[in-house]
Design a protein around this motif. Structure first.
Motif, PDB file in Angstrom:
ATOM      1  N   GLY A 272       0.813  -1.211   0.000  1.00 17.89           N
ATOM      2  CA  GLY A 272       0.000   0.000   0.000  1.00 17.89           C
ATOM      3  C   GLY A 272       0.847   1.261   0.000  1.00 17.89           C
ATOM      4  N   SER A 273       1.926   1.281   0.773  1.00 17.21           N
ATOM      5  CA  SER A 273       2.800   2.456   0.821  1.00 17.21           C
ATOM      6  C   SER A 273       3.528   2.659  -0.498  1.00 17.21           C
ATOM      7  CB  SER A 273       3.815   2.298   1.962  1.00 17.21           C
ATOM      8  OG  SER A 273       3.162   2.185   3.213  1.00 17.21           O
ATOM      9  N   GLN A 276       0.865   3.957  -3.409  1.00 17.38           N
ATOM     10  CA  GLN A 276       0.053   5.143  -3.129  1.00 17.38           C
ATOM     11  C   GLN A 276       0.562   6.350  -3.929  1.00 17.38           C
ATOM     12  OE1 GLN A 276      -0.202   6.205   1.011  1.00 17.38           O
ATOM     13  NE2 GLN A 276      -2.237   7.042   0.738  1.00 17.38           N
ATOM     14  N   SER A 277      -0.321   6.882  -4.783  1.00 18.27           N
ATOM     15  CA  SER A 277      -0.024   8.077  -5.595  1.00 18.27           C
ATOM     16  C   SER A 277       1.251   7.913  -6.407  1.00 18.27           C
ATOM     17  CB  SER A 277       0.075   9.313  -4.683  1.00 18.27           C
ATOM     18  OG  SER A 277      -1.105   9.503  -3.940  1.00 18.27           O
ATOM     19  N   GLN A 282       1.851   1.585  -9.521  1.00 23.26           N
ATOM     20  CA  GLN A 282       0.480   1.105  -9.682  1.00 23.26           C
ATOM     21  C   GLN A 282       0.342   0.252 -10.935  1.00 23.26           C
ATOM     22  OE1 GLN A 282      -1.510   4.922  -9.538  1.00 23.26           O
ATOM     23  NE2 GLN A 282      -2.224   4.590  -7.442  1.00 23.26           N
ATOM     24  N   CYS A 316      -5.263   2.086  -1.909  1.00 25.19           N
ATOM     25  CA  CYS A 316      -4.119   2.863  -2.398  1.00 25.19           C
ATOM     26  C   CYS A 316      -3.846   2.575  -3.874  1.00 25.19           C
ATOM     27  CB  CYS A 316      -2.875   2.549  -1.575  1.00 25.19           C
ATOM     28  SG  CYS A 316      -2.968   3.059   0.160  1.00 25.19           S
TER      29      CYS A 316
END
Length: 502
Positions: A272-273, A276-277, A282, A316
């Protein structure tokens, strides 16, 4: 270096002569003696006002006890505390700590009256003191002091020896002495190497941790490595490097398939970390099939802690990432996540609320998107799946957990023992459920119509709480919270009530 000492000695003597002439606007003029004048003549220092310097009264700086910026055109009088602000680079001034500003104000008033500032000039002249100015003892004392001063200066000048007068051997000896005081770069590097003091880059640290993970013998060691990696991948470049080095397959996927729940949770937190963004990570996670893996973990893992971490990683991964949302919908992610609401024990309530929050964020993102992003998001019809997938009654059913009841609180404890939903959860539950229903009202208006009595009851309850809270002596934000929830519920009731008009 002796010639430097000689010059410094000369400067010190001259400074002693003009010490009494220190002033911000003072000027120093040295008058040479005539050639035919006696070398033993005495030297005196005289102060007099040479000229008047006009001052713009409106530009006079008025200090206070606080630091103020001094503008370039300000006229600043003596007697203040000055500094340079290291953050802004501007000069600042204020009154001294024990100064009430009365003396400075008197100086300002004198400026108002005269309109100018006197400029003091110090003149060093060869004239001897006038007889009427000195008595006999003073004359003798001044004569001896002047004579001693001249002798000291002459002796110091004789002892000055410039570098030009040094021989080559003397210069070489001086250079050797200077070098002995310092150490070369090679010597310093050798000492640091002997101490094994080396600096690792983040890339090197990630590479070392990944290698250690593959050799870790215990789950505790693996958890420690996962925590260290999670700290590093918060930085976007580190997350990309982690993926480029095969971290998703080598670390994340392997750890998610572990038999240890703690290892799974830390691996999901790491994922998730990292995503994220971070679009690059991703994309890599979607291509690695991690969307499907996270969906299954949320819906079917028996450990609530693991399921919540998987939902965190999934959120995320798809938030702000249209391609990830499309993959989520195409692989039946919404249908699988909806099954979380089939669990009727109150321990699943936090997970259900996180699912509701994710759904709410996705709907809001679609409404606020513009341009190409909007075109990407509307390619998959999420509204249709909400209406036909049982999401409307699932979300509205959480209102039972968000309602208030006047019965004894002991019933809540009994409900907990029977794995039922408690009657009095916190206000955050109400906020999340109402927000989600507000974003779904256009799709679920007919299904939400049955919840109107309970919604009106909640609106009345928060109205009452807000009214009571405003009369409390120490309001800690309760009035604003209750008023906001009451208004939100009332808007939802109004939107649902439009059913008859449709």
């Amino acid at each position: 270096m002796k010639w430097i000492l000689g010059i410094l000695l000369t400067v010190v003597v001259v400074v002693l002569l003009i010490a009494d002439a220190r002033s911000q606007d003072s000027q120093v003029a040295v008058v040479d003696t005539d050639d035919d004048q006696d070398q033993e003549s005495e030297v005196t220092v005289e102060d007099y006002t040479q000229s008047k310097k006009p001052v713009d009264i409106s530009k006079v700086f008025i200090p206070t006890k606080e630091w103020q910026v001094i503008k370039p055109d300000h006229v600043v009088l003596p007697g203040l505390h000055f500094r340079i602000n290291l953050e802004t680079g501007l000069k600042e001034a204020k009154l001294m700590d024990d100064d009430d500003g009365s003396e400075y104000q008197e100086s300002v008033e004198r400026l108002h009256k005269t309109g100018h500032m006197a400029v003091t000039e110090v003149v060093v002249s060869p004239d001897t003191p006038k007889p009427q100015d000195l008595n006999v003892k003073d004359k003798i004392k001044e004569s001896k002091r002047a004579e001693l001063m001249r002798e000291n200066i002459i002796e110091a000048l004789k002892n000055i020896k410039s570098d030009e007068s040094l021989t080559s051997e003397e210069l070489k000896e001086e250079t050797t002495k200077k070098r002995e005081k310092f150490r070369s770069y090679k010597e310093l590097k050798k000492d640091f190497d002997e101490l094994n003091l080396t600096m690792e880059t983040d890339f090197e640290i990630i590479s070392r941790l990944m290698e250690q993970y593959s050799k870790a013998a215990t789950d505790d060691d693996r958890i420690t490595i996962l925590e260290d990696l999670e700290y590093l991948v918060h930085q976007l470049d580190n997350a990309v490097n982690f993926v480029d080095m095969g971290g998703l397959k080598q670390i994340v996927v392997t750890a998610i398939n572990s038999t240890s729940d703690s290892v799974k949770q830390n691996a999901l937190h790491l994922l998730g970390s990292a995503v994220q963004s971070n679009p690059k990570v991703q994309i890599a996670a979607v291509e690695a099939g991690l969307v499907q893996t996270l969906i299954r973990t949320v819906a079917y893992d028996s450990q609530e802690g693991v399921a919540r971490k998987a939902l965190f990683a999934l959120s995320c991964l798809v938030r702000g990432f249209p391609h990830g949302q499309q993959v989520l919908v195409q692989h039946g992610g919404l249908e699988v996540l909806r099954k979380v609401f089939d669990r009727r024990d109150f321990r699943s309530l936090p997970l259900q609320l996180k699912v509701v929050s994710l759904l709410h964020d996705l709907l809001v993102e679609r409404e606020e998107a513009e341009g190409e992003r909007r075109q990407q998001l509307i390619r998959f019809n999420i509204n249709e799946q909400l209406a036909t997938g049982g999401w409307c009654p699932a979300v509205s059913s959480l209102l039972a957990a968000a309602s208030f009841d006047r019965r004894d609180r002991r019933y809540d404890m009994g409900a907990a023992l029977r794995n039922e939903l408690p009657l009095r959860p916190d206000h955050d539950t109400v906020d999340k459920v109402i927000a989600a229903m507000g974003s779904m009202v256009n799709v679920c208006r007919y299904q939400f119509y049955e919840a109107l009595p309970l919604l009106r009851h909640l609106a009345h309850t928060y109205d009452d709480l807000a009214y009571k809270e405003q009369f409390q002596d120490n309001d800690d934000g309760g009035h604003a919270l209750f008023r906001s929830l009451a208004d939100m519920i009332q808007r939802l009731v109004k939107n649902i009530g439009q059913r008859s008009e449709l």
